[in-house]
Write a protein that holds these residues in place. Structure first.
Motif, PDB file in Angstrom:
ATOM      1  N   ASN A  43      -4.354  14.876  54.982  1.00 32.94           N
ATOM      2  CA  ASN A  43      -4.502  13.441  54.781  1.00 32.94           C
ATOM      3  C   ASN A  43      -3.128  12.799  54.917  1.00 32.94           C
ATOM      4  O   ASN A  43      -2.111  13.491  54.991  1.00 32.94           O
ATOM      5  N   GLN A  44      -3.112  11.474  54.936  1.00 30.05           N
ATOM      6  CA  GLN A  44      -1.857  10.759  55.139  1.00 30.05           C
ATOM      7  C   GLN A  44      -1.396  10.057  53.864  1.00 30.05           C
ATOM      8  O   GLN A  44      -2.199   9.474  53.140  1.00 30.05           O
ATOM      9  N   LEU A  45      -0.085  10.116  53.636  1.00 29.21           N
ATOM     10  CA  LEU A  45       0.555   9.456  52.502  1.00 29.21           C
ATOM     11  C   LEU A  45       1.833   8.790  52.992  1.00 29.21           C
ATOM     12  O   LEU A  45       2.413   9.218  53.996  1.00 29.21           O
ATOM     13  N   PRO A  46       2.316   7.754  52.289  1.00 32.58           N
ATOM     14  CA  PRO A  46       3.564   7.102  52.692  1.00 32.58           C
ATOM     15  C   PRO A  46       4.760   8.030  52.470  1.00 32.58           C
ATOM     16  O   PRO A  46       4.925   8.592  51.380  1.00 32.58           O
ATOM     17  N   GLU A  51       6.288   4.960  55.853  1.00 30.72           N
ATOM     18  CA  GLU A  51       5.370   5.184  56.970  1.00 30.72           C
ATOM     19  C   GLU A  51       4.375   6.282  56.619  1.00 30.72           C
ATOM     20  O   GLU A  51       4.717   7.230  55.905  1.00 30.72           O
ATOM     21  N   LEU A  52       3.158   6.145  57.119  1.00 30.03           N
ATOM     22  CA  LEU A  52       2.154   7.168  56.842  1.00 30.03           C
ATOM     23  C   LEU A  52       2.497   8.460  57.576  1.00 30.03           C
ATOM     24  O   LEU A  52       2.783   8.446  58.773  1.00 30.03           O
ATOM     25  N   SER A  53       2.465   9.557  56.834  1.00 31.61           N
ATOM     26  CA  SER A  53       2.789  10.864  57.389  1.00 31.61           C
ATOM     27  C   SER A  53       1.767  11.879  56.874  1.00 31.61           C
ATOM     28  O   SER A  53       1.249  11.743  55.763  1.00 31.61           O
ATOM     29  N   ASN A  86       8.419  17.321  49.619  1.00 28.24           N
ATOM     30  CA  ASN A  86       9.731  16.690  49.499  1.00 28.24           C
ATOM     31  C   ASN A  86       9.859  15.426  50.342  1.00 28.24           C
ATOM     32  O   ASN A  86      10.760  14.613  50.112  1.00 28.24           O
ATOM     33  N   LYS A  87       8.965  15.244  51.303  1.00 24.67           N
ATOM     34  CA  LYS A  87       9.020  14.062  52.178  1.00 24.67           C
ATOM     35  C   LYS A  87       8.386  12.831  51.551  1.00 24.67           C
ATOM     36  O   LYS A  87       8.569  11.726  52.046  1.00 24.67           O
ATOM     37  N   PHE A  88       7.645  13.039  50.454  1.00 26.00           N
ATOM     38  CA  PHE A  88       6.846  11.947  49.901  1.00 26.00           C
ATOM     39  C   PHE A  88       7.341  11.529  48.512  1.00 26.00           C
ATOM     40  O   PHE A  88       7.368  12.346  47.588  1.00 26.00           O
ATOM     41  N   PRO A  89       7.709  10.251  48.361  1.00 26.17           N
ATOM     42  CA  PRO A  89       8.150   9.751  47.044  1.00 26.17           C
ATOM     43  C   PRO A  89       7.109   9.959  45.950  1.00 26.17           C
ATOM     44  O   PRO A  89       7.464  10.124  44.786  1.00 26.17           O
ATOM     45  N   LEU A  90       5.847   9.954  46.328  1.00 22.51           N
ATOM     46  CA  LEU A  90       4.768  10.118  45.354  1.00 22.51           C
ATOM     47  C   LEU A  90       4.982  11.346  44.473  1.00 22.51           C
ATOM     48  O   LEU A  90       4.763  11.305  43.264  1.00 22.51           O
ATOM     49  N   PHE A  91       5.421  12.447  45.099  1.00 27.93           N
ATOM     50  CA  PHE A  91       5.535  13.710  44.376  1.00 27.93           C
ATOM     51  C   PHE A  91       6.836  13.832  43.571  1.00 27.93           C
ATOM     52  O   PHE A  91       7.090  14.869  42.965  1.00 27.93           O
ATOM     53  N   GLN A 196      -6.683   4.361  52.113  1.00 25.97           N
ATOM     54  CA  GLN A 196      -5.612   5.319  51.862  1.00 25.97           C
ATOM     55  C   GLN A 196      -6.101   6.427  50.940  1.00 25.97           C
ATOM     56  O   GLN A 196      -7.120   6.291  50.257  1.00 25.97           O
ATOM     57  N   SER A 197      -5.384   7.542  50.934  1.00 26.97           N
ATOM     58  CA  SER A 197      -5.762   8.690  50.121  1.00 26.97           C
ATOM     59  C   SER A 197      -5.915   8.311  48.657  1.00 26.97           C
ATOM     60  O   SER A 197      -5.134   7.536  48.106  1.00 26.97           O
TER      61      SER A 197
END
Length: 221
Positions: A43-46, A51-53, A86-91, A196-197
């Motif tokens: 799935n895609q996340l910012p 940007e969605l990745s 590591n690419k996603f601020p969410l985590f 979005q997810s």
């Protein structure tokens, strides 16, 4: 008995969870070929740039015709997943760090199918949604049953009087064909909300509001 039949998706959009609420039984459609460009395993996340990745489950290499129920994880799945996270601020957020979902995101002791189901179950629990499921792979359906025939066979196995599908299924199934088998074919109304997810929304929105959004859009036509 009203059933829904859908492939198990990894952290899908909120509208996916409407099927859990709209049906008495949700059948995980795991007896079909795994589609590599679908949403079963990704799935895609910012990302850090907004940007969605893609966040993709680290699956082991497999034959092109492998079924969803037969998938396995790569031997270095945990390392691959951590590199992606590591690419996603969410985590890196406090909400994620405090969430009951955090330990299971990097736990690859399960099969991919079990991993996905576990995350769906946890999300349903957080949102206080029903989670009554079965697996199509356990029915041992004849391999020559395709598409609509396979769906009808699943519905008949569970003595379903009604089959509810997402709005996107309107071009795939014929109401008259289902009627011949004494099954009412129904569709959820079009979803009005972000696509979005659910994971992104869980950690940035009020869970009660999110739950209400899902429940309020379970009408079928």
């Amino acid at each position: 008995m009203r059933i829904a039949i859908m492939q198990p998706y990894f952290i899908p959009y909120a509208g996916y969870f409407r099927l859990l609420c709209a049906a008495d039984l949700f059948v995980m459609y795991d007896c079909v070929q795994f589609t590599r460009r679908g949403y079963v395993h990704r799935n895609q996340l910012p990302n850090s740039k907004g940007e969605l990745s893609w966040l993709t489950l680290p699956l082991a290499k497999a034959p092109q015709d492998i079924k969803i129920s037969e998938l396995s994880f790569s031997p270095d799945a945990e390392m691959q997943m951590q590199e992606q996270l590591n690419k996603f601020p969410l985590f890196k957020s406090k909400n994620y760090g405090d969430s009951q979902l955090r330990p299971s995101i990097t736990d690859f002791s399960l099969t991919p199918l079990a991993y996905i189901i576990h995350s769906l179950r946890q999300i349903a629990e957080i949102l206080q949604l029903p989670f009554n499921i079965a697996y199509s792979s356990e029915l041992q359906l004849p391999s020559d049953l395709k598409n609509e025939e396979r769906i009808i066979a699943i519905a008949k196995h569970f003595s379903a009087s009604s089959y509810v599908n997402s709005p996107g299924g309107k071009d795939l199934y014929d109401i008259a064909t289902f009627k011949k088998h004494n099954i009412d074919l129904k569709f959820l109304v079009d979803y009005k909300g972000p696509y979005q997810s659910i994971l992104q929304r869980l950690f940035s929105e009020d869970s009660d509001n999110l739950r209400q959004e899902i429940i309020s859009q379970c009408e079928v036509i």
